[in-house]
Design a protein around this motif. Structure first.
Motif, PDB file in Angstrom:
ATOM      1  N   SER A 132      -6.132  -2.397  -7.774  1.00 54.58           N
ATOM      2  CA  SER A 132      -5.528  -3.499  -7.032  1.00 54.58           C
ATOM      3  C   SER A 132      -4.246  -3.930  -7.750  1.00 54.58           C
ATOM      4  O   SER A 132      -3.977  -3.503  -8.874  1.00 54.58           O
ATOM      5  N   ILE A 133      -3.495  -4.784  -7.123  1.00 49.94           N
ATOM      6  CA  ILE A 133      -2.284  -5.318  -7.753  1.00 49.94           C
ATOM      7  C   ILE A 133      -2.665  -6.050  -9.041  1.00 49.94           C
ATOM      8  O   ILE A 133      -1.986  -5.923 -10.054  1.00 49.94           O
ATOM      9  N   ARG A 134      -3.769  -6.760  -9.023  1.00 50.29           N
ATOM     10  CA  ARG A 134      -4.230  -7.471 -10.219  1.00 50.29           C
ATOM     11  C   ARG A 134      -4.581  -6.515 -11.350  1.00 50.29           C
ATOM     12  O   ARG A 134      -4.580  -6.880 -12.513  1.00 50.29           O
ATOM     13  N   ASP A 135      -4.912  -5.269 -10.989  1.00 50.54           N
ATOM     14  CA  ASP A 135      -5.318  -4.256 -11.963  1.00 50.54           C
ATOM     15  C   ASP A 135      -4.183  -3.261 -12.214  1.00 50.54           C
ATOM     16  O   ASP A 135      -4.418  -2.097 -12.477  1.00 50.54           O
ATOM     17  N   LYS A 136      -2.943  -3.734 -12.064  1.00 56.80           N
ATOM     18  CA  LYS A 136      -1.731  -2.957 -12.307  1.00 56.80           C
ATOM     19  C   LYS A 136      -1.473  -1.896 -11.245  1.00 56.80           C
ATOM     20  O   LYS A 136      -0.663  -1.005 -11.411  1.00 56.80           O
ATOM     21  N   GLY A 137      -2.162  -1.974 -10.130  1.00 57.85           N
ATOM     22  CA  GLY A 137      -1.971  -1.030  -9.036  1.00 57.85           C
ATOM     23  C   GLY A 137      -1.014  -1.582  -7.995  1.00 57.85           C
ATOM     24  O   GLY A 137      -0.352  -2.578  -8.233  1.00 57.85           O
ATOM     25  N   PRO A 138      -0.896  -0.969  -6.876  1.00 60.66           N
ATOM     26  CA  PRO A 138      -1.737   0.137  -6.434  1.00 60.66           C
ATOM     27  C   PRO A 138      -1.366   1.491  -7.059  1.00 60.66           C
ATOM     28  O   PRO A 138      -2.151   2.423  -7.029  1.00 60.66           O
ATOM     29  N   TYR A 139      -0.175   1.583  -7.652  1.00 60.18           N
ATOM     30  CA  TYR A 139       0.265   2.836  -8.254  1.00 60.18           C
ATOM     31  C   TYR A 139       0.833   2.549  -9.641  1.00 60.18           C
ATOM     32  O   TYR A 139       1.526   1.563  -9.840  1.00 60.18           O
ATOM     33  N   TRP A 140       0.534   3.448 -10.579  1.00 60.32           N
ATOM     34  CA  TRP A 140       0.922   3.243 -11.970  1.00 60.32           C
ATOM     35  C   TRP A 140       1.331   4.588 -12.560  1.00 60.32           C
ATOM     36  O   TRP A 140       0.567   5.553 -12.500  1.00 60.32           O
ATOM     37  N   VAL A 141       2.539   4.668 -13.130  1.00 59.96           N
ATOM     38  CA  VAL A 141       2.981   5.887 -13.802  1.00 59.96           C
ATOM     39  C   VAL A 141       2.280   5.948 -15.157  1.00 59.96           C
ATOM     40  O   VAL A 141       2.393   5.018 -15.959  1.00 59.96           O
ATOM     41  N   ILE A 142       1.545   7.039 -15.381  1.00 58.32           N
ATOM     42  CA  ILE A 142       0.758   7.198 -16.603  1.00 58.32           C
ATOM     43  C   ILE A 142       1.193   8.456 -17.353  1.00 58.32           C
ATOM     44  O   ILE A 142       1.228   9.543 -16.778  1.00 58.32           O
ATOM     45  N   PHE A 143       1.506   8.271 -18.621  1.00 59.21           N
ATOM     46  CA  PHE A 143       1.771   9.389 -19.534  1.00 59.21           C
ATOM     47  C   PHE A 143       0.513   9.612 -20.376  1.00 59.21           C
ATOM     48  O   PHE A 143      -0.173   8.644 -20.725  1.00 59.21           O
ATOM     49  N   ALA A 198       0.790  -1.222   0.000  1.00 63.56           N
ATOM     50  CA  ALA A 198       0.000   0.000   0.000  1.00 63.56           C
ATOM     51  C   ALA A 198       0.827   1.279   0.000  1.00 63.56           C
ATOM     52  O   ALA A 198       0.345   2.303  -0.432  1.00 63.56           O
ATOM     53  N   ASP A 199       2.041   1.258   0.505  1.00 67.42           N
ATOM     54  CA  ASP A 199       2.832   2.480   0.575  1.00 67.42           C
ATOM     55  C   ASP A 199       3.749   2.633  -0.627  1.00 67.42           C
ATOM     56  O   ASP A 199       4.268   1.659  -1.160  1.00 67.42           O
ATOM     57  N   LEU A 200       3.932   3.878  -1.026  1.00 62.71           N
ATOM     58  CA  LEU A 200       4.872   4.234  -2.077  1.00 62.71           C
ATOM     59  C   LEU A 200       6.039   4.933  -1.386  1.00 62.71           C
ATOM     60  O   LEU A 200       5.849   5.930  -0.701  1.00 62.71           O
ATOM     61  N   ALA A 202      -0.735   7.382 -10.858  1.00 66.84           N
ATOM     62  CA  ALA A 202      -2.171   7.148 -10.698  1.00 66.84           C
ATOM     63  C   ALA A 202      -2.417   6.148  -9.576  1.00 66.84           C
ATOM     64  O   ALA A 202      -1.702   5.152  -9.456  1.00 66.84           O
ATOM     65  N   ASN A 203      -3.425   6.435  -8.774  1.00 66.56           N
ATOM     66  CA  ASN A 203      -3.887   5.477  -7.783  1.00 66.56           C
ATOM     67  C   ASN A 203      -5.372   5.159  -7.978  1.00 66.56           C
ATOM     68  O   ASN A 203      -5.955   4.421  -7.199  1.00 66.56           O
ATOM     69  N   ARG A 204      -5.949   5.712  -9.042  1.00 67.74           N
ATOM     70  CA  ARG A 204      -7.330   5.422  -9.406  1.00 67.74           C
ATOM     71  C   ARG A 204      -7.429   5.256 -10.923  1.00 67.74           C
ATOM     72  O   ARG A 204      -6.802   5.995 -11.672  1.00 67.74           O
TER      73      ARG A 204
END
Length: 155
Positions: free
Chosen positions: A118-129, A24-26, A109-111
């Motif tokens: 979720s981790i299954r959905d490429k989360g919890p954090y994802w760098v988006i351009f 959960a933490d970054l 991104a966190n949403r």
């Protein structure tokens, strides 16, 4: 033998369901020292940024909400470094130059579409351009910078 298999199965299930909590933490780290740890709540309380874009890994247009990379460093009272390394849960690493951050304003991104990832959905954090806004960066060089399951930011 059956008891050992049952225990192994239960242990695997517990690990599977506890992993999202552990991830959960970054962490923001400089020279091996932890500068700051951000929770999902911390990131959600910062000024929000939204990117509507198509990505090669998803169907159609998606909306990502999070915090601009520049804002993450502002919140830590740290100037934006020339080169930043991002590390995923599986230890995949990628570096992004300051000039790319300033020019294209990627977010952590966190949403996705209003929901926590979720981790299954490429989360919890994802760098988006913003690929849809800047078609010139819709290529494998920039795709590789959009690291998902992000756990750490180093500089």
């Amino acid at each position: 033998m059956r008891i050992a298999a049952l225990i192994a199965s239960l242990t695997a299930l517990l690990w599977f369901f506890s992993t999202p909590l552990l991830a959960a933490d970054l962490t923001l780290r400089s020279g091996g020292v932890v500068v700051k740890k951000y929770s999902d709540t911390d990131l959600s309380s910062m000024p929000k940024a939204t990117i509507d874009t198509e990505l090669p890994w998803l169907e159609g247009m998606n909306q990502f909400t999070g915090v601009k990379l520049e804002e993450l460093f502002t919140q830590a009272n740290t100037p934006l470094p020339e080169l930043i390394t991002f590390i995923a849960l599986n230890d995949y690493k990628v570096s992004i130059r300051q000039e790319d951050i300033k020019q294209y304003q990627p977010i952590i991104a966190n949403r996705k579409n209003g929901k926590r990832m979720s981790i299954r959905d490429k989360g919890p954090y994802w760098v988006i351009f913003p690929l849809s806004q800047y078609p010139e960066i819709d290529n494998t060089n920039y795709h590789s910078m959009m690291i998902w399951q992000l756990k750490e930011v180093r500089y």
